[in-house]
Design an enzyme around this catalytic site. Structure first.
Site, PDB file in Angstrom:
ATOM      1  N   CYS A 128       0.818  -1.228   0.000  1.00  0.00           N
ATOM      2  CA  CYS A 128       0.000   0.000   0.000  1.00  0.00           C
ATOM      3  C   CYS A 128       0.851   1.278   0.000  1.00  0.00           C
ATOM      4  O   CYS A 128       0.536   2.247  -0.697  1.00  0.00           O
ATOM      5  CB  CYS A 128      -0.952  -0.011   1.195  1.00  0.00           C
ATOM      6  SG  CYS A 128      -0.165  -0.454   2.746  1.00  0.00           S
ATOM      7  N   HIS A 240      -2.890   6.305   4.736  1.00  0.00           N
ATOM      8  CA  HIS A 240      -1.464   6.502   5.006  1.00  0.00           C
ATOM      9  C   HIS A 240      -1.018   7.867   4.487  1.00  0.00           C
ATOM     10  O   HIS A 240      -1.503   8.340   3.454  1.00  0.00           O
ATOM     11  CB  HIS A 240      -0.620   5.442   4.290  1.00  0.00           C
ATOM     12  CG  HIS A 240      -0.729   4.058   4.858  1.00  0.00           C
ATOM     13  ND1 HIS A 240      -1.341   3.767   6.056  1.00  0.00           N
ATOM     14  CD2 HIS A 240      -0.266   2.863   4.382  1.00  0.00           C
ATOM     15  CE1 HIS A 240      -1.261   2.464   6.280  1.00  0.00           C
ATOM     16  NE2 HIS A 240      -0.620   1.897   5.287  1.00  0.00           N
TER      17      HIS A 240
HETATM   18  N1  LIG Z   1      -4.992  -3.402   5.533  1.00  0.00           N
HETATM   19  C1  LIG Z   1      -4.365  -2.783   4.547  1.00  0.00           C
HETATM   20  O1  LIG Z   1      -4.281  -1.549   4.516  1.00  0.00           O
HETATM   21  C2  LIG Z   1      -3.709  -3.568   3.446  1.00  0.00           C
HETATM   22  C3  LIG Z   1      -3.257  -2.865   2.336  1.00  0.00           C
HETATM   23  C4  LIG Z   1      -2.643  -3.543   1.288  1.00  0.00           C
HETATM   24  C5  LIG Z   1      -2.504  -4.910   1.365  1.00  0.00           C
HETATM   25  N2  LIG Z   1      -2.944  -5.585   2.462  1.00  0.00           N
HETATM   26  C6  LIG Z   1      -2.757  -7.034   2.473  1.00  0.00           C
HETATM   27  O2  LIG Z   1      -4.024  -7.656   2.289  1.00  0.00           O
HETATM   28  C7  LIG Z   1      -4.075  -8.877   3.034  1.00  0.00           C
HETATM   29  C8  LIG Z   1      -5.253  -8.814   3.999  1.00  0.00           C
HETATM   30  O3  LIG Z   1      -5.093  -7.710   4.844  1.00  0.00           O
HETATM   31  P1  LIG Z   1      -6.256  -7.155   5.790  1.00  0.00           P
HETATM   32  O4  LIG Z   1      -5.767  -5.876   6.295  1.00  0.00           O
HETATM   33  O5  LIG Z   1      -7.579  -7.231   5.081  1.00  0.00           O
HETATM   34  O6  LIG Z   1      -6.231  -8.248   6.974  1.00  0.00           O
HETATM   35  P2  LIG Z   1      -7.384  -8.656   8.004  1.00  0.00           P
HETATM   36  O7  LIG Z   1      -8.318  -7.539   8.226  1.00  0.00           O
HETATM   37  O8  LIG Z   1      -6.672  -9.244   9.152  1.00  0.00           O
HETATM   38  O9  LIG Z   1      -8.153  -9.817   7.212  1.00  0.00           O
HETATM   39  C9  LIG Z   1      -7.560 -11.063   6.926  1.00  0.00           C
HETATM   40  C10 LIG Z   1      -8.518 -11.883   6.067  1.00  0.00           C
HETATM   41  O10 LIG Z   1      -7.870 -13.115   5.733  1.00  0.00           O
HETATM   42  C11 LIG Z   1      -8.772 -14.172   5.971  1.00  0.00           C
HETATM   43  N3  LIG Z   1      -8.093 -15.422   6.297  1.00  0.00           N
HETATM   44  C12 LIG Z   1      -7.200 -15.654   7.271  1.00  0.00           C
HETATM   45  N4  LIG Z   1      -6.847 -16.962   7.290  1.00  0.00           N
HETATM   46  C13 LIG Z   1      -7.547 -17.550   6.292  1.00  0.00           C
HETATM   47  C14 LIG Z   1      -7.634 -18.888   5.799  1.00  0.00           C
HETATM   48  N5  LIG Z   1      -6.952 -19.908   6.357  1.00  0.00           N
HETATM   49  N6  LIG Z   1      -8.465 -19.135   4.748  1.00  0.00           N
HETATM   50  C15 LIG Z   1      -9.176 -18.136   4.188  1.00  0.00           C
HETATM   51  N7  LIG Z   1      -9.150 -16.845   4.615  1.00  0.00           N
HETATM   52  C16 LIG Z   1      -8.337 -16.574   5.658  1.00  0.00           C
HETATM   53  C17 LIG Z   1      -9.566 -13.691   7.170  1.00  0.00           C
HETATM   54  O11 LIG Z   1     -10.759 -14.430   7.264  1.00  0.00           O
HETATM   55  P3  LIG Z   1     -11.338 -14.909   8.702  1.00  0.00           P
HETATM   56  O12 LIG Z   1     -12.111 -13.747   9.243  1.00  0.00           O
HETATM   57  O13 LIG Z   1     -12.179 -16.073   8.344  1.00  0.00           O
HETATM   58  O14 LIG Z   1     -10.162 -15.272   9.564  1.00  0.00           O
HETATM   59  C18 LIG Z   1      -9.804 -12.229   6.789  1.00  0.00           C
HETATM   60  O15 LIG Z   1     -10.887 -12.137   5.898  1.00  0.00           O
HETATM   61  C19 LIG Z   1      -2.708  -9.014   3.717  1.00  0.00           C
HETATM   62  O16 LIG Z   1      -1.872  -9.793   2.904  1.00  0.00           O
HETATM   63  C20 LIG Z   1      -2.210  -7.592   3.775  1.00  0.00           C
HETATM   64  O17 LIG Z   1      -0.815  -7.519   3.794  1.00  0.00           O
HETATM   65  C21 LIG Z   1      -3.552  -4.944   3.487  1.00  0.00           C
END
Ligand SMILES: NC(=O)c1ccc[n+]([C@@H]2O[C@H](COP(=O)([O-])OP(=O)(O)OC[C@H]3O[C@@H](n4cnc5c(N)ncnc54)[C@H](OP(=O)(O)O)[C@@H]3O)[C@@H](O)[C@H]2O)c1
Length: 335
Positions: A128, A240
């Site tokens: 990001c 950010h």
């Molecule tokens: N947050 C940001 O600003 C941002 C920006 C760019 C990229 N990212 C990237 O995007 C990804 C997700 O980030 P996030 O911020 O959305 O994280 P988050 O809010 O913690 O969400 C994680 C997601 O992954 C799912 N998950 C975890 N274990 C799983 C499994 N075994 N099978 C299927 N789904 C599973 C979770 O589902 P459950 O609820 O079922 O556990 C949840 O929907 C990461 O790789 C992060 O680095 C994030």
């Protein structure tokens, strides 16, 4: 066109639901996947409730044209073969494949065409912090080649996921109630604090987040640009901010830079300091553009320019960028 979101319950997954609906993405069916924790939960999309299915190995992606994956790097690696086996294009938000040579890393404003070369059926969405910086740098690069960048980031809690944003709110409530704040998502209490540590430290003293900005920027811009970053977690909830300093081959005036930012795709210029108008994360959360302001000459270098950049990292830094990649492929009839 069948579309899937993997990690639908997360911060990025929820944003995918909003962005796809708002932009009237041409899909016929939307499938949601998650772990056993969120399987069975329902989320609204276009007036209907869609149920989350547990992600399992198998042929669930057989008729799916595009899968937007945001469930973390280990899940992306584990399930990439299942997702892409039948021709599904996987647009992945994690860091799993970003630097793989046979996986394009795409910011549509800079290198949309790279998305067409995807031998593994995977396209990576950059980190990001890199996405918003590249959108801004691309405007300057049109004027003169950028040799180097120094950047300090001010990264919102939600960059670490939905639970991290909840923790920041909880810490404020606990502190105001005179209780010891709960600390689990970050190394230290974030409320009323700054933490100069995002992702793990590497051998050269930089964190992995900082090195992502170095390597990913070069790959996206096809450039020898050098990026030295300091990434800091701040107690903002969402969006950010980045303080960016660039050194170009030829000097660029503030007026030239402003004109370039004003006409660049994906950028909104907010730069009227006398009117107290400059980009701030509190007011720009939930917005699409990368916002640029505080543009000024570097006092120590005639070829240097400094500016301030704010963007919603869950939107342009994640879901929106991925959806824009998919929209580009549809326009180009490449999917
Ligand atoms: N947050 C940001 O600003 C941002 C920006 C760019 C990229 N990212 C990237 O995007 C990804 C997700 O980030 P996030 O911020 O959305 O994280 P988050 O809010 O913690 O969400 C994680 C997601 O992954 C799912 N998950 C975890 N274990 C799983 C499994 N075994 N099978 C299927 N789904 C599973 C979770 O589902 P459950 O609820 O079922 O556990 C949840 O929907 C990461 O790789 C992060 O680095 C994030």
């Amino acid at each position: 066109m069948k579309v899937a979101i993997v990690g639908a319950s997360g911060a990025v997954g929820q944003e995918f639901l909003r962005v796809l609906e708002e932009r009237k993405f041409p899909l016929t069916e939307l499938l949601l996947f998650g772990s056993s924790r969120s399987a069975g939960n329902s989320y609204p999309f276009k007036g209907k409730q869609l149920r989350v299915k547990e992600l399992k190995h198998g042929d669930d992606f057989k008729d799916v044209a595009i899968a937007f994956t945001s469930a973390g790097a280990s899940i992306s690696k584990e399930f990439a073969a299942d997702i892409t086996r039948f021709g599904t294009v996987m647009i992945d938000n994690s860091s799993a494949f970003r630097m793989d040579e046979d996986v394009p890393l795409v910011v549509p404003e800079a290198n949309a065409r790279d998305a067409k070369q995807r031998p593994r059926g995977i396209i990576a969405n950059p980190n990001c912090t890199t996405i918003q910086m590249v959108v801004a740098l691309q405007a300057i690069e049109q004027l003169s080649h950028i040799k180097r960048v120094h950047v300090s980031t001010y990264q919102a809690a939600s960059g670490a996921g939905a639970a991290a944003m909840d923790e920041l709110e909880q810490q404020h409530r606990e502190i105001i109630a005179g209780q010891t704040p709960t600390v689990s998502k970050f190394a230290y209490q974030l409320a009323f604090n700054l933490i100069p540590h995002i992702d793990v430290f590497t051998d050269n003293g930089y964190t992995k987040e900082e090195m992502k900005m170095f390597h990913e920027t070069r790959k996206i811009m096809h450039s020898d640009i050098e990026v030295s970053a300091t990434c800091v977690r701040v107690p903002a909830l969402r969006a950010h901010s980045e303080s960016i300093w660039v050194e170009t081959e030829q000097p660029i005036s503030v007026e030239e830079a402003k004109a370039a930012f004003a006409k660049a795709p994906g950028i909104e210029l907010i730069d009227e300091p006398a009117e107290k108008k400059y980009p701030m994360p509190l007011f720009l959360s939930g917005k699409d553009p990368v916002h640029v302001g505080r543009i000024r000459k570097d006092l120590s270098n005639p070829n240097g320019l400094a500016f301030w950049c704010v963007s919603d990292q869950i939107r342009k830094g994640a879901a929106l960028n991925a959806v824009q990649i998919a929209e580009y492929l549809i326009r180009e009839k490449n999917i």
